[in-house]
Design an enzyme around this catalytic site. Sequence first.
Site, PDB file in Angstrom:
ATOM      1  N   LYS A 206     119.547  26.611  22.679  1.00 19.64           N
ATOM      2  CA  LYS A 206     118.499  27.821  22.440  1.00 19.64           C
ATOM      3  C   LYS A 206     118.789  29.092  23.164  1.00 19.64           C
ATOM      4  CE  LYS A 206     114.954  24.340  21.014  1.00 19.64           C
ATOM      5  NZ  LYS A 206     113.864  23.656  21.182  1.00 19.64           N
TER       6      LYS A 206
ATOM      7  N   GLN B 240     110.038  22.725  26.312  1.00 23.28           N
ATOM      8  CA  GLN B 240     110.731  21.403  25.476  1.00 23.28           C
ATOM      9  C   GLN B 240     110.007  20.341  25.598  1.00 23.28           C
ATOM     10  OE1 GLN B 240     113.168  22.188  23.456  1.00 23.28           O
ATOM     11  NE2 GLN B 240     113.614  20.042  22.947  1.00 23.28           N
TER      12      GLN B 240
ATOM     13  N   ASP C 209     106.699  28.432  19.632  1.00 25.11           N
ATOM     14  CA  ASP C 209     106.694  27.070  19.148  1.00 25.11           C
ATOM     15  C   ASP C 209     105.506  26.601  18.104  1.00 25.11           C
ATOM     16  OD1 ASP C 209     108.699  25.324  19.847  1.00 25.11           O
ATOM     17  OD2 ASP C 209     108.061  25.094  21.752  1.00 25.11           O
TER      18      ASP C 209
HETATM   19  N1  GUN Z   1     111.459  18.978  20.707  1.00 23.47           N
HETATM   20  C1  GUN Z   1     112.089  18.558  19.614  1.00 23.47           C
HETATM   21  N2  GUN Z   1     111.915  19.702  18.782  1.00 23.47           N
HETATM   22  C2  GUN Z   1     111.235  20.708  19.426  1.00 23.47           C
HETATM   23  C3  GUN Z   1     110.789  22.088  19.063  1.00 23.47           C
HETATM   24  O1  GUN Z   1     110.771  22.760  18.156  1.00 23.47           O
HETATM   25  N3  GUN Z   1     109.953  22.515  20.273  1.00 23.47           N
HETATM   26  C4  GUN Z   1     109.819  21.946  21.566  1.00 23.47           C
HETATM   27  N4  GUN Z   1     109.390  22.875  22.346  1.00 23.47           N
HETATM   28  N5  GUN Z   1     110.280  20.954  21.688  1.00 23.47           N
HETATM   29  C5  GUN Z   1     110.939  20.181  21.032  1.00 23.47           C
END
Ligand code: GUN
Length: 306
Positions: free
Chosen positions: A54, A98, A121
């Site tokens: 990311k 995350q 998110d």
């Molecule tokens: N863990 C797996 N997918 C995601 C996501 O899209 N966002 C976040 N913050 N954690 C994740």
Amino acid sequence: MSAKLLDGLKISKEIKAEVEKEVKILFETKEIKPGLAAVIVGNDPASQVYVGSKVKTCESLGLYSEKHTLAESTTTEELLALVNKLNEQDSIDGILVQMPLPKQIDADKIFSAISPSKDVDGFHPENVGKLALKQNGFVACTPAGIMELFKRYGLAVAGKHAVVLGRSRIVGLPMALLLTHSDATVTICHSKTQKLREITKEADIIIAAIGRTAFVTTEDIKPGAIVIDVGINKLSEETEVLRYFPDYTKRLEELEKKGYTLIGDVEPVCDTVAGYLTPVPGGVGPLTIAMLMKNTLKAAKLRRGL
Ligand code: GUN
């Protein structure tokens, strides 16, 4: 193989190119550089890879990014302190914490603490509520990416029976809402669902997001169905690779080199029955990151009233 593979990697490149172009214009005309803060708690290897990817994508598209790594033993209060600081920080437009978080952390408290205007998110109750009511807010990146995939491949959703496997905040729940708003008839299945495989067999669209290796088999899908595989599971045994991949040569090479290969929640051989299928890797995964970039750009613009 009869299924057409839905190339998430290709679509993600299109989305990222659009974001990159807009980010460049925003900087040249207004000196605005959208910024993302990615927070990772603990040292889960998969999360490290996702967050690293990311941050790298931000850099490649001209966004500002920060990575915050906290210890596995971090408390809810300590994480809240960081979130509050990032809420106030002017260079940050989007905050991503995350998942999964260590057990001692109250995830609900954390997601509720992120400023809704920086919640790229789409996990804050305000944004989940807005999605439920079909109002404009931030939508979770994976389901938003899947809707983009449908749109850009010209796959109609209206009137179709969509079966969503999983009801998580990250995928299942927002996915079901998005499909409902697009006029699909939606069934959500989960661990307590009875006769689940009879339900999937009726589906025109299956979204597999339960995190179980090759859970959906050829027996469970209607010929010609659209099958979206959200799962990312690791295989590290040669016997498993031979069992799941009819075309195993490349997978065995990968296993040898990396010690694992990835498999989704859908048995790879489903490509003989499905009409459309997303591969793993190269399906849904890259779309999630592309939509995160798109959401961060949106947050940067909204926060400045643009
Ligand atoms: N863990 C797996 N997918 C995601 C996501 O899209 N966002 C976040 N913050 N954690 C994740």
